[in-house]
Design a protein around this motif. Sequence first.
Motif, PDB file in Angstrom:
ATOM      1  N   LEU A  17       8.074 -36.787 -16.138  1.00  0.00           N
ATOM      2  CA  LEU A  17       9.415 -36.825 -15.559  1.00  0.00           C
ATOM      3  C   LEU A  17       9.353 -36.904 -14.041  1.00  0.00           C
ATOM      4  N   GLU A  18      10.261 -37.690 -13.486  1.00  0.00           N
ATOM      5  CA  GLU A  18      10.380 -37.816 -12.030  1.00  0.00           C
ATOM      6  C   GLU A  18      11.337 -36.754 -11.495  1.00  0.00           C
ATOM      7  N   VAL A  19      11.135 -36.336 -10.257  1.00  0.00           N
ATOM      8  CA  VAL A  19      11.956 -35.310  -9.611  1.00  0.00           C
ATOM      9  C   VAL A  19      12.833 -35.959  -8.553  1.00  0.00           C
ATOM     10  N   GLN A  20      14.146 -35.732  -8.643  1.00  0.00           N
ATOM     11  CA  GLN A  20      15.092 -36.270  -7.673  1.00  0.00           C
ATOM     12  C   GLN A  20      16.091 -35.183  -7.300  1.00  0.00           C
ATOM     13  N   PRO A  21      16.608 -35.179  -6.061  1.00  0.00           N
ATOM     14  CA  PRO A  21      17.569 -34.144  -5.665  1.00  0.00           C
ATOM     15  C   PRO A  21      18.858 -34.261  -6.468  1.00  0.00           C
ATOM     16  N   ALA A  22      19.457 -33.109  -6.808  1.00  0.00           N
ATOM     17  CA  ALA A  22      20.707 -33.104  -7.578  1.00  0.00           C
ATOM     18  C   ALA A  22      21.824 -32.409  -6.805  1.00  0.00           C
ATOM     19  N   SER A  23      21.641 -31.135  -6.456  1.00  0.00           N
ATOM     20  CA  SER A  23      22.688 -30.419  -5.728  1.00  0.00           C
ATOM     21  C   SER A  23      22.049 -29.416  -4.781  1.00  0.00           C
ATOM     22  N   ASP A  24      22.650 -29.237  -3.614  1.00  0.00           N
ATOM     23  CA  ASP A  24      22.204 -28.280  -2.604  1.00  0.00           C
ATOM     24  C   ASP A  24      20.734 -28.463  -2.247  1.00  0.00           C
ATOM     25  N   VAL A  25      20.265 -29.719  -2.261  1.00  0.00           N
ATOM     26  CA  VAL A  25      18.855 -29.996  -1.981  1.00  0.00           C
ATOM     27  C   VAL A  25      18.753 -31.234  -1.092  1.00  0.00           C
ATOM     28  N   VAL A  26      17.902 -31.152  -0.067  1.00  0.00           N
ATOM     29  CA  VAL A  26      17.589 -32.312   0.766  1.00  0.00           C
ATOM     30  C   VAL A  26      16.076 -32.441   0.855  1.00  0.00           C
ATOM     31  N   ALA A  27      15.622 -33.700   1.016  1.00  0.00           N
ATOM     32  CA  ALA A  27      14.187 -33.953   1.122  1.00  0.00           C
ATOM     33  C   ALA A  27      13.690 -33.613   2.525  1.00  0.00           C
ATOM     34  N   ARG A  28      12.395 -33.320   2.629  1.00  0.00           N
ATOM     35  CA  ARG A  28      11.732 -33.051   3.912  1.00  0.00           C
ATOM     36  C   ARG A  28      10.621 -34.087   4.085  1.00  0.00           C
ATOM     37  N   PRO A  29      10.994 -35.298   4.513  1.00  0.00           N
ATOM     38  CA  PRO A  29       9.997 -36.382   4.616  1.00  0.00           C
ATOM     39  C   PRO A  29       8.854 -35.990   5.563  1.00  0.00           C
ATOM     40  N   GLY A  30       7.653 -36.254   5.112  1.00  0.00           N
ATOM     41  CA  GLY A  30       6.490 -36.002   5.942  1.00  0.00           C
ATOM     42  C   GLY A  30       6.018 -34.568   5.960  1.00  0.00           C
ATOM     43  N   ALA A  31       6.727 -33.662   5.269  1.00  0.00           N
ATOM     44  CA  ALA A  31       6.329 -32.255   5.271  1.00  0.00           C
ATOM     45  C   ALA A  31       5.022 -32.094   4.498  1.00  0.00           C
ATOM     46  N   SER A  32       4.133 -31.262   5.026  1.00  0.00           N
ATOM     47  CA  SER A  32       2.831 -31.068   4.394  1.00  0.00           C
ATOM     48  C   SER A  32       2.819 -29.894   3.420  1.00  0.00           C
ATOM     49  N   ASP A  33       3.875 -29.057   3.468  1.00  0.00           N
ATOM     50  CA  ASP A  33       3.883 -27.890   2.591  1.00  0.00           C
ATOM     51  C   ASP A  33       4.903 -28.013   1.465  1.00  0.00           C
ATOM     52  N   PHE A  34       6.189 -27.967   1.813  1.00  0.00           N
ATOM     53  CA  PHE A  34       7.246 -28.018   0.809  1.00  0.00           C
ATOM     54  C   PHE A  34       8.037 -29.314   0.971  1.00  0.00           C
TER      55      PHE A  34
END
Length: 730
Positions: A22-39
């Motif tokens: 399964l692929e993971v995509q944001p749904a609610s109250d979530v934003v991506a952190r492009p380039g982040a090395s941890d989370f």
Amino acid sequence: MTRGPEVLQELGRTLSRTRHVLEVQPASDVVARPGASDFAWEATGSQPTVALRSSRRALPSGWVWLELILRREGETEEAPLLFVTGATSAEVIRLPPPTHGLLRALVHLPAQVDALRLGVASRPLRFSVERVSVWEVGHAEASLRLALPMLTRLASDPERLTRAARKWWGVLRTQGPEGVVRTLREKSRGERPLESYEEWVRQYDTLDDTDRAAIRRRLEGLSLQPLISVVMPTYETPASLLREALDSVRQQLYPNWELCIADDASRSPDVKAVLAEYAAKDARIRYVVRPENGHISAASNSALALVRGEFIALLDHDDLLPEHALYRVVEELNAHPDADVLYSDEDKLDTQGRRFDPYFKPDWNLELFRAQNLISHLGVYRTSLVREVGGFRTGVEGSQDYDLALRVVERVPASHIRHIPLVLYHWRAIPGSTALSLGEKDYATRAARRALTEHYARVGDGRIQHAPSESGKLHASVYPLPEPRPLVSLIVSSRAGVRTRALHDSLARSTWSPFELIEVEGAGQDSARLNAAAARAQGTVWVWLQDSVEILTPDWLEPLVARALVEDVGAVGARLFAPDDTLHHGGLLLGVGGAVASSHAGLARGQGGYVERGSVQQEFSAVSAACLVMRRAVFEAVGGFDAERFPSAYNDVDLCLRLRERGYRVLWTPVATLRQHDTSVGVFPQEAAALRARWPAWFQDDPFYNPNLTLERGDHGLAWPPRVKRPWRS
């Protein structure tokens, strides 16, 4: 019996072990952190969720094995949630917390899954979700995966194994193999009724040093700090259990207490020795030794004679108070200084000191109190009232606390009875204790029936009668009917008219007379048409019926009308079973399932439900208009159904809440039993939103549904996390 194709399908699932990535995509109250090395993700609100999607095939169904990597910022053992949207339903599955980031779980998904979402936490934080895989598994493998870990844990503990075996045997005996499968599915959803409470206690009901320090600071700011007298009768108490009980009082975070003990002429010298020891090291402990045995009521009165406090709290000689019990009582008294009676939630202790079987109670519910001792533990009373009613009565031993509560409650308004939705009492379950079974002490049941009979004589001139409940374990009220009987108007709303014939046939067998029948063709739940039909009614009592309802017993109307004629009762609802003999309407719970849901929906016929609440009389915030009874004067006083805000849905809920706003009680009784053939539930998002907007406080906190219980379903399972307010953390 399983058929050939089903066997082959199960064998195929077992052998093939189909894997879904399964692929993971944001749904609610979530934003991506492009380039982040941890989370990789950041939660921006209190309900962060990510969607789990399959790009190649449909999402799986049935039993599946889920694996994923979940890493969350900071230390948190909060259980993630799996939100499942099916073709006709939605549910939430509580997953186990990940171990070193790895989450593994066996879950059961509906026949058709339209969407999966993972709830990662209940607060803003940074996190990552990776390597999400799902394997399809067969029933046999699922059963083994569920049963083996539990049996391994239980094998080393014979007492716990015996208790678990008794519960599973009860499920098999009363519900058959299907009930066992259903219980396994509930276990896979995270309810785990046989074991989950220990984990819930660890996460949500265990104080740490930070909590203790916060409570002590909170106490410094409370202006009202009354002396609370803990009343304890003792008799032949094992010394170790007595010490534990005494220590639980001495360890209270609230210091302004006294412990008043009366020993009922115990023969064992150990009891007197322990009492003397504790009285010598703590001046707040005082005791007397009775010269002769007089049983528990007499001993309790001897302890009551020592009381100097403004309030008394009742404690049995082998039970325990958690360390914040009296503090939380005082916190409630500061918020409600006119309170005369306070009661809390409670649970039980096994012989190893482990907590189990919690009772998360509703707020004050007179009708339920008359079916069971709702106050029970922890019960706290204003001392002057206890003395005013004469203390504990002899002749009702075994139910002396219930008898006392009945006599005190008769003298105070409902607003002076306060419920604290926290477990503030641990009731020890030992052989012979009613904590193990309501049938452990038959004399206690007989005493309770006597106490109720005399209660009805005092408050109802003897017109209300006592009767055993359906199970025989608890109690029911039989209300009187006037003579001559009033005219009853049966207002039947019909969609297609198909079921009306069956309703007519069953009504012909009704023992009630006189009644008139008013049919509203094509009305369904149309508020305007129902109001127009009411305008034609001639009766003094009105019964709203849907055409899909079938009457099962000839005397169904008598108990409904009798309750509706009680002056402070606004509406009465009946028990409705679905065609498969599972409960369809057991009273309505607000906020459950996103809007409104039936209590104990799906409960098998003959089962009592949570603390028997699926089969005893009680109050609710609302009941269904599929069978709703009320006096004409009451309906007209509140203006009927609100056709403007609720033209076709939730008009019954809104009507009931307006009744409650005016001080009327809304009752549900299992004595009147009907079958509802059309159990389909429509979706009305606009009216559901209007209902929540009009009654926000009721949806935030339904007084008849404990905030420690889940909002996902109406089965009274545990809430993960609970919605209880803890003042010391605010």
